[in-house]
Scaffold this active site. Sequence first.
Site, mmCIF file in Angstrom:
data_model
loop_
_atom_site.group_PDB
_atom_site.id
_atom_site.type_symbol
_atom_site.label_atom_id
_atom_site.label_comp_id
_atom_site.label_asym_id
_atom_site.label_seq_id
_atom_site.Cartn_x
_atom_site.Cartn_y
_atom_site.Cartn_z
ATOM 1 N N HIS A 218 0.830 -1.211 0.000
ATOM 2 C CA HIS A 218 0.000 0.000 0.000
ATOM 3 C C HIS A 218 0.865 1.261 0.000
ATOM 4 C CE1 HIS A 218 0.773 0.849 4.295
ATOM 5 N NE2 HIS A 218 0.639 -0.460 4.501
ATOM 6 N N CYS A 234 3.026 -5.217 6.597
ATOM 7 C CA CYS A 234 2.675 -4.758 5.255
ATOM 8 C C CYS A 234 3.894 -4.139 4.582
ATOM 9 C CB CYS A 234 1.539 -3.742 5.328
ATOM 10 S SG CYS A 234 -0.053 -4.438 5.817
#
Length: 258
Positions: A218, A234
């Site tokens: 992301h 992440c």
Amino acid sequence: MSPFRLMAALAALCLLATIPQASAQIAGARRDLGGGFIEFLYNGGQPAGPIAGARRQGAPAHAAPAYAAPTSPAHLRASHGVAPDLEPVRPLVSRPAEPRVQREAAPVRGIDPRFLPQQVPYQTSHRPGTIVINTAERHLYLVQAGGTAMRYGVGIGRPGFGWRGTKTVTRKAEWPDWRPPAEMLRRRPDLPRFMAGGPANPLGARALYLGSSLYRIHGSNEPWTIGQAVSSGCFRMRNEDVIDLYGRVRVGTKVVVM
């Protein structure tokens, strides 16, 4: 000689006497009027005034014009009868050109230039279109044909949150909402339970969801953390870089984390 013939002779003499004078007057008018000789005849032999753009024969081409247009507002009002409370119309000014968007991303707050996106040679057994994340290098590679890859800098999981394996992109989202998972809320009860997508959202401009896990590739509103180990597992990228990657991959893309 009869009286009738005498009167006719005297009239002829008078007519002959006036011809040279009229010829000289007409010639002078032609010299002074240029192309306005017709006006001279229609005005009964009186010049109608100078013609715009005309000059006397033999006058130098660079001679100053007989009339110069007034430029100041006061002169305009005096010469043309403009009302004293009105200003002359100002010329239109063209709008400045809009600034161009700079395609090259400038380093932000100490980002190492090696984490900026670039195309690099890359030999691998993975097929073109595969994403390979090298956590030791802090680089994400999008494999291309011909032994090359697009390389981007990434931020990875902090100690205790790193992982390796193979996943698949199962979903893509633009400006995604953020709901912190329960594990994160237990560690950080101060976090909001929901945050709508936008520039302040921790997931940034785009998100690629990896399988059924909680992990994503992301964007980030903290671009200075790219290249560091700070996340909960992440992989974060600069917003402009994740937007570029988002446009190059599709759902079903294979992601290899090593």
